[in-house]
Motif scaffolding. Structure first.
Motif, mmCIF file in Angstrom:
data_model
loop_
_atom_site.group_PDB
_atom_site.id
_atom_site.type_symbol
_atom_site.label_atom_id
_atom_site.label_comp_id
_atom_site.label_asym_id
_atom_site.label_seq_id
_atom_site.Cartn_x
_atom_site.Cartn_y
_atom_site.Cartn_z
ATOM 1 N N HIS A 168 -24.820 -42.134 -54.894
ATOM 2 C CA HIS A 168 -25.483 -40.703 -54.419
ATOM 3 C C HIS A 168 -27.174 -40.747 -54.639
ATOM 4 C CE1 HIS A 168 -21.398 -39.263 -54.348
ATOM 5 N NE2 HIS A 168 -21.171 -39.801 -55.482
ATOM 6 N N VAL A 170 -30.412 -37.976 -54.773
ATOM 7 C CA VAL A 170 -31.032 -36.583 -54.989
ATOM 8 C C VAL A 170 -32.393 -36.339 -54.508
ATOM 9 C CG1 VAL A 170 -29.222 -35.890 -56.641
ATOM 10 C CG2 VAL A 170 -31.241 -36.983 -57.293
ATOM 11 N N ARG A 212 -25.708 -32.157 -43.749
ATOM 12 C CA ARG A 212 -24.958 -30.728 -43.908
ATOM 13 C C ARG A 212 -24.110 -30.878 -42.811
ATOM 14 N NH1 ARG A 212 -27.993 -25.337 -44.578
ATOM 15 N NH2 ARG A 212 -28.167 -25.619 -42.075
ATOM 16 N N ASP A 265 -29.705 -29.306 -52.454
ATOM 17 C CA ASP A 265 -28.567 -29.730 -52.916
ATOM 18 C C ASP A 265 -27.273 -29.392 -51.591
ATOM 19 O OD1 ASP A 265 -29.107 -30.625 -55.061
ATOM 20 O OD2 ASP A 265 -28.818 -28.965 -56.459
ATOM 21 N N ARG A 268 -26.846 -32.745 -48.656
ATOM 22 C CA ARG A 268 -26.756 -33.814 -49.400
ATOM 23 C C ARG A 268 -27.117 -35.090 -48.665
ATOM 24 N NH1 ARG A 268 -20.911 -34.517 -52.801
ATOM 25 N NH2 ARG A 268 -21.890 -35.912 -54.519
ATOM 26 N N GLU A 271 -24.271 -41.038 -48.562
ATOM 27 C CA GLU A 271 -23.288 -41.645 -49.747
ATOM 28 C C GLU A 271 -23.411 -43.191 -49.372
ATOM 29 O OE1 GLU A 271 -20.416 -39.247 -50.885
ATOM 30 O OE2 GLU A 271 -21.469 -37.610 -51.271
#
Length: 304
Positions: A168, A170, A212, A265, A268, A271
Protein backbone atom coordinates in the motif's frame (compact mmCIF):
# COMPACT_ATOMS: atom_id res chain seq x y z
CA UNK A 1 50.03 -36.59 -29.05
CA UNK A 2 47.10 -34.18 -29.25
CA UNK A 3 47.82 -30.55 -28.40
CA UNK A 4 46.11 -29.25 -25.24
CA UNK A 5 43.02 -27.10 -25.85
CA UNK A 6 43.51 -23.35 -26.02
CA UNK A 7 40.80 -22.83 -23.40
CA UNK A 8 39.24 -25.09 -20.80
CA UNK A 9 35.62 -24.97 -19.68
CA UNK A 10 36.80 -23.24 -16.51
CA UNK A 11 38.64 -20.62 -18.61
CA UNK A 12 35.50 -19.88 -20.60
CA UNK A 13 33.35 -19.67 -17.47
CA UNK A 14 35.87 -17.27 -15.90
CA UNK A 15 35.94 -15.07 -19.01
CA UNK A 16 32.14 -15.04 -19.31
CA UNK A 17 31.75 -14.02 -15.66
CA UNK A 18 34.14 -11.08 -16.02
CA UNK A 19 32.58 -10.02 -19.32
CA UNK A 20 29.09 -10.18 -17.81
CA UNK A 21 29.84 -8.33 -14.58
CA UNK A 22 32.34 -5.94 -16.24
CA UNK A 23 34.12 -5.73 -12.91
CA UNK A 24 37.03 -7.86 -11.70
CA UNK A 25 36.15 -7.51 -8.03
CA UNK A 26 32.52 -8.55 -8.49
CA UNK A 27 33.54 -11.42 -10.77
CA UNK A 28 36.23 -12.55 -8.34
CA UNK A 29 33.75 -12.52 -5.45
CA UNK A 30 31.27 -14.52 -7.51
CA UNK A 31 33.93 -17.07 -8.50
CA UNK A 32 35.53 -17.26 -5.05
CA UNK A 33 39.01 -16.17 -6.11
CA UNK A 34 41.13 -13.04 -5.64
CA UNK A 35 40.96 -10.23 -8.24
CA UNK A 36 44.69 -10.59 -8.94
CA UNK A 37 44.35 -14.34 -9.59
CA UNK A 38 41.40 -13.64 -11.87
CA UNK A 39 43.31 -11.00 -13.82
CA UNK A 40 46.27 -13.36 -14.20
CA UNK A 41 44.00 -16.15 -15.48
CA UNK A 42 42.41 -13.86 -18.09
CA UNK A 43 45.79 -12.62 -19.32
CA UNK A 44 46.98 -16.20 -19.65
CA UNK A 45 43.88 -17.06 -21.68
CA UNK A 46 44.43 -14.06 -23.96
CA UNK A 47 48.06 -15.11 -24.43
CA UNK A 48 47.07 -18.64 -25.45
CA UNK A 49 44.42 -17.37 -27.86
CA UNK A 50 46.69 -14.65 -29.22
CA UNK A 51 43.96 -11.99 -29.05
CA UNK A 52 42.81 -9.43 -26.49
CA UNK A 53 39.38 -10.29 -25.09
CA UNK A 54 38.89 -7.45 -22.61
CA UNK A 55 39.62 -3.74 -22.59
CA UNK A 56 40.73 -2.74 -19.10
CA UNK A 57 40.90 0.71 -17.55
CA UNK A 58 41.29 1.74 -13.92
CA UNK A 59 37.49 2.08 -13.68
CA UNK A 60 35.95 -0.40 -16.07
CA UNK A 61 36.24 -3.65 -17.97
CA UNK A 62 34.50 -4.29 -21.28
CA UNK A 63 34.76 -6.98 -23.96
CA UNK A 64 36.68 -6.15 -27.13
CA UNK A 65 35.01 -6.95 -30.44
CA UNK A 66 36.67 -10.38 -30.35
CA UNK A 67 35.67 -10.83 -26.72
CA UNK A 68 32.04 -9.94 -27.44
CA UNK A 69 31.90 -12.44 -30.29
CA UNK A 70 33.31 -15.12 -28.03
CA UNK A 71 30.86 -14.21 -25.25
CA UNK A 72 27.90 -14.34 -27.66
CA UNK A 73 28.81 -17.91 -28.60
CA UNK A 74 29.99 -19.14 -25.22
CA UNK A 75 27.29 -17.74 -22.90
CA UNK A 76 24.37 -19.80 -24.33
CA UNK A 77 26.52 -22.94 -24.29
CA UNK A 78 27.48 -22.36 -20.65
CA UNK A 79 23.83 -21.88 -19.72
CA UNK A 80 23.00 -25.19 -21.41
CA UNK A 81 25.77 -26.93 -19.51
CA UNK A 82 24.68 -25.45 -16.21
CA UNK A 83 21.13 -26.53 -17.00
CA UNK A 84 22.27 -30.06 -17.76
CA UNK A 85 24.16 -30.26 -14.48
CA UNK A 86 21.21 -28.81 -12.60
CA UNK A 87 18.99 -31.58 -14.00
CA UNK A 88 20.86 -33.93 -11.67
CA UNK A 89 19.37 -31.98 -8.78
CA UNK A 90 16.00 -33.53 -9.58
CA UNK A 91 17.37 -36.84 -8.25
CA UNK A 92 18.54 -35.37 -4.93
CA UNK A 93 16.50 -35.27 -1.75
CA UNK A 94 17.43 -31.57 -1.49
CA UNK A 95 18.81 -29.22 -4.19
CA UNK A 96 22.38 -27.94 -4.13
CA UNK A 97 23.77 -24.76 -5.64
CA UNK A 98 23.48 -20.98 -5.57
CA UNK A 99 20.31 -18.99 -6.24
CA UNK A 100 20.89 -15.41 -7.44
CA UNK A 101 17.96 -12.97 -7.11
CA UNK A 102 17.76 -9.27 -8.01
CA UNK A 103 15.08 -7.26 -6.20
CA UNK A 104 14.13 -3.75 -5.05
CA UNK A 105 15.23 -2.79 -1.56
CA UNK A 106 11.66 -2.78 -0.23
CA UNK A 107 11.03 -6.30 -1.52
CA UNK A 108 14.27 -7.49 0.06
CA UNK A 109 13.30 -6.09 3.45
CA UNK A 110 9.63 -7.02 3.61
CA UNK A 111 9.19 -10.13 1.49
CA UNK A 112 12.47 -11.81 0.65
CA UNK A 113 14.43 -11.57 3.91
CA UNK A 114 12.06 -13.82 5.91
CA UNK A 115 11.46 -16.07 2.90
CA UNK A 116 15.19 -16.54 2.24
CA UNK A 117 15.85 -17.35 5.89
CA UNK A 118 13.17 -20.05 5.82
CA UNK A 119 14.47 -21.35 2.48
CA UNK A 120 18.05 -21.72 3.71
CA UNK A 121 16.84 -23.49 6.86
CA UNK A 122 14.88 -26.00 4.79
CA UNK A 123 17.54 -26.44 2.09
CA UNK A 124 20.97 -26.32 3.78
CA UNK A 125 22.71 -27.29 0.54
CA UNK A 126 21.65 -24.03 -1.11
CA UNK A 127 23.19 -20.58 -1.02
CA UNK A 128 21.40 -17.34 -1.91
CA UNK A 129 22.88 -14.17 -3.38
CA UNK A 130 20.29 -11.44 -2.91
CA UNK A 131 21.14 -8.20 -4.72
CA UNK A 132 19.12 -5.14 -3.63
CA UNK A 133 18.76 -2.84 -6.62
CA UNK A 134 15.89 -0.47 -7.46
CA UNK A 135 16.91 -0.20 -11.11
CA UNK A 136 15.21 -2.21 -13.86
CA UNK A 137 17.81 -4.91 -14.45
CA UNK A 138 18.12 -7.41 -17.29
CA UNK A 139 18.28 -10.52 -15.11
CA UNK A 140 19.50 -12.72 -17.99
CA UNK A 141 22.40 -10.42 -18.88
CA UNK A 142 23.12 -9.93 -15.17
CA UNK A 143 23.41 -13.66 -14.54
CA UNK A 144 20.46 -13.83 -12.14
CA UNK A 145 18.16 -16.82 -11.78
CA UNK A 146 15.20 -14.59 -10.97
CA UNK A 147 14.14 -11.05 -10.21
CA UNK A 148 11.41 -9.36 -8.20
CA UNK A 149 9.31 -6.43 -9.42
CA UNK A 150 5.76 -5.12 -9.26
CA UNK A 151 3.45 -7.10 -11.53
CA UNK A 152 2.98 -4.36 -14.11
CA UNK A 153 6.76 -3.99 -14.45
CA UNK A 154 7.42 -7.62 -15.43
CA UNK A 155 8.16 -8.20 -19.12
CA UNK A 156 5.76 -10.37 -21.09
CA UNK A 157 8.37 -13.02 -21.91
CA UNK A 158 8.82 -13.79 -18.21
CA UNK A 159 7.01 -16.22 -15.93
CA UNK A 160 5.65 -14.23 -12.96
CA UNK A 161 4.82 -15.75 -9.59
CA UNK A 162 2.94 -13.66 -6.95
CA UNK A 163 5.12 -13.05 -3.92
CA UNK A 164 3.49 -11.92 -0.71
CA UNK A 165 0.63 -9.53 -0.14
CA UNK A 166 -0.16 -6.30 -1.97
CA UNK A 167 1.82 -3.21 -0.95
CA UNK A 168 0.00 0.00 0.00
CA UNK A 169 1.05 3.58 -0.72
CA UNK A 170 0.07 6.72 1.21
CA UNK A 171 0.55 10.46 0.73
CA UNK A 172 1.94 12.07 3.87
CA UNK A 173 3.02 15.48 5.12
CA UNK A 174 4.07 17.10 8.38
CA UNK A 175 1.27 18.72 10.42
CA UNK A 176 3.13 22.06 10.27
CA UNK A 177 3.28 21.93 6.47
CA UNK A 178 -0.47 21.26 6.22
CA UNK A 179 -1.23 24.05 8.68
CA UNK A 180 0.75 26.50 6.55
CA UNK A 181 -0.22 25.33 3.05
CA UNK A 182 -3.56 23.63 3.54
CA UNK A 183 -4.64 20.02 3.01
CA UNK A 184 -5.23 18.87 -0.60
CA UNK A 185 -8.79 17.59 -1.06
CA UNK A 186 -8.21 15.84 -4.39
CA UNK A 187 -5.19 14.62 -6.38
CA UNK A 188 -5.30 17.56 -8.81
CA UNK A 189 -4.83 19.93 -5.88
CA UNK A 190 -1.30 18.54 -5.54
CA UNK A 191 -0.17 20.74 -8.43
CA UNK A 192 -0.41 23.72 -6.05
CA UNK A 193 1.74 22.01 -3.42
CA UNK A 194 5.41 21.30 -2.87
CA UNK A 195 5.92 17.58 -3.43
CA UNK A 196 8.91 15.31 -2.94
CA UNK A 197 9.29 13.71 -6.35
CA UNK A 198 9.98 10.02 -6.88
CA UNK A 199 12.96 9.61 -9.19
CA UNK A 200 13.75 6.22 -10.69
CA UNK A 201 17.43 5.22 -10.88
CA UNK A 202 17.20 5.55 -14.67
CA UNK A 203 16.31 9.25 -14.36
CA UNK A 204 12.54 9.15 -14.98
CA UNK A 205 10.10 10.78 -12.57
CA UNK A 206 7.12 8.87 -11.25
CA UNK A 207 3.65 10.28 -11.87
CA UNK A 208 1.65 9.81 -8.66
CA UNK A 209 -1.26 7.41 -9.20
CA UNK A 210 -4.62 7.50 -7.45
CA UNK A 211 -7.87 5.57 -7.55
CA UNK A 212 -11.34 6.19 -6.17
CA UNK A 213 -13.91 3.65 -7.23
CA UNK A 214 -13.64 3.32 -11.01
CA UNK A 215 -11.86 6.66 -11.41
CA UNK A 216 -8.08 6.61 -11.80
CA UNK A 217 -5.78 9.59 -12.27
CA UNK A 218 -2.06 10.24 -12.61
CA UNK A 219 -0.57 13.51 -11.42
CA UNK A 220 2.79 14.97 -12.40
CA UNK A 221 3.89 16.70 -9.22
CA UNK A 222 6.68 19.21 -8.67
CA UNK A 223 8.91 20.23 -5.82
CA UNK A 224 12.48 21.08 -4.80
CA UNK A 225 13.59 17.51 -3.97
CA UNK A 226 13.67 14.33 -6.04
CA UNK A 227 15.07 11.03 -4.79
CA UNK A 228 14.74 7.27 -5.17
CA UNK A 229 15.15 6.63 -1.43
CA UNK A 230 11.94 6.50 0.60
CA UNK A 231 13.75 6.99 3.90
CA UNK A 232 14.95 10.33 2.52
CA UNK A 233 11.41 11.16 1.35
CA UNK A 234 9.99 10.53 4.81
CA UNK A 235 12.72 12.55 6.54
CA UNK A 236 12.12 15.44 4.12
CA UNK A 237 8.36 15.27 4.69
CA UNK A 238 8.89 15.29 8.46
CA UNK A 239 11.06 18.39 8.04
CA UNK A 240 8.15 20.15 6.32
CA UNK A 241 9.60 20.17 2.81
CA UNK A 242 6.38 18.94 1.23
CA UNK A 243 4.13 15.96 0.57
CA UNK A 244 5.60 12.50 -0.02
CA UNK A 245 4.20 9.42 -1.79
CA UNK A 246 5.62 6.41 0.04
CA UNK A 247 5.01 2.82 1.09
CA UNK A 248 2.60 2.72 4.04
CA UNK A 249 4.99 0.42 5.94
CA UNK A 250 7.76 3.01 5.73
CA UNK A 251 5.51 5.82 6.93
CA UNK A 252 3.65 3.93 9.69
CA UNK A 253 6.06 4.76 12.60
CA UNK A 254 6.06 8.50 11.78
CA UNK A 255 2.25 8.53 11.42
CA UNK A 256 1.82 6.71 14.73
CA UNK A 257 4.15 9.22 16.42
CA UNK A 258 2.28 12.20 14.97
CA UNK A 259 5.23 13.43 12.92
CA UNK A 260 3.33 12.81 9.68
CA UNK A 261 -0.32 12.85 8.64
CA UNK A 262 -1.77 10.87 5.74
CA UNK A 263 -3.94 12.78 3.27
CA UNK A 264 -6.17 11.91 0.31
CA UNK A 265 -7.15 8.68 2.05
CA UNK A 266 -10.36 8.49 0.00
CA UNK A 267 -8.18 8.50 -3.13
CA UNK A 268 -6.33 5.34 -2.32
CA UNK A 269 -3.28 4.71 -4.49
CA UNK A 270 -3.19 1.40 -6.38
CA UNK A 271 -2.10 -1.67 -4.44
CA UNK A 272 0.62 -3.37 -6.46
CA UNK A 273 2.08 -6.67 -5.40
CA UNK A 274 5.59 -8.03 -5.81
CA UNK A 275 6.17 -10.83 -8.30
CA UNK A 276 9.10 -13.22 -8.60
CA UNK A 277 9.91 -13.65 -12.29
CA UNK A 278 12.24 -15.68 -14.50
CA UNK A 279 12.64 -16.27 -18.26
CA UNK A 280 9.85 -18.31 -19.82
CA UNK A 281 12.22 -19.92 -22.34
CA UNK A 282 14.42 -21.40 -19.62
CA UNK A 283 13.61 -24.32 -17.31
CA UNK A 284 14.02 -22.95 -13.78
CA UNK A 285 16.85 -24.61 -11.85
CA UNK A 286 16.00 -26.94 -8.99
CA UNK A 287 16.88 -24.35 -6.36
CA UNK A 288 14.52 -21.78 -7.90
CA UNK A 289 11.73 -24.36 -8.18
CA UNK A 290 12.16 -25.16 -4.47
CA UNK A 291 12.11 -21.43 -3.64
CA UNK A 292 8.88 -20.92 -5.61
CA UNK A 293 7.25 -23.94 -3.94
CA UNK A 294 8.16 -22.54 -0.52
CA UNK A 295 6.73 -19.12 -1.40
CA UNK A 296 3.46 -20.75 -2.41
CA UNK A 297 3.35 -22.80 0.79
CA UNK A 298 3.87 -19.69 2.92
CA UNK A 299 1.42 -17.59 0.88
CA UNK A 300 -1.22 -20.12 -0.27
CA UNK A 301 -3.47 -17.31 -1.61
CA UNK A 302 -0.79 -16.63 -4.25
CA UNK A 303 -1.10 -19.97 -5.98
CA UNK A 304 -1.71 -19.61 -9.75
Amino acid sequence: MNAPPLASLNDLHTFATVARTRNFRRAAAELGVSPSALSHALRALEARLGVRLLNRTTRSVAPTEAGQRLLDRVAPALRELHGALDAVNAFRDSPLGTLRINAPRAACAWVLAPLVSRFLAEYPGMRVELVADDRFVDIVAGGFDAGVRFGESVQQDMVAVPLGAAQHFVVVAAPAYLAARGTPDCPRALTAHSCIRVRFPGGQYYRWEFRRGSEQVEIEVDGPLATDDMHVMIAAAEAGLGLAYVYAQYAAPAIAAGRLVSVLDDWRPPEPGFFLYYPSHRLPPAGLRAFIDLARRIHPDNRP
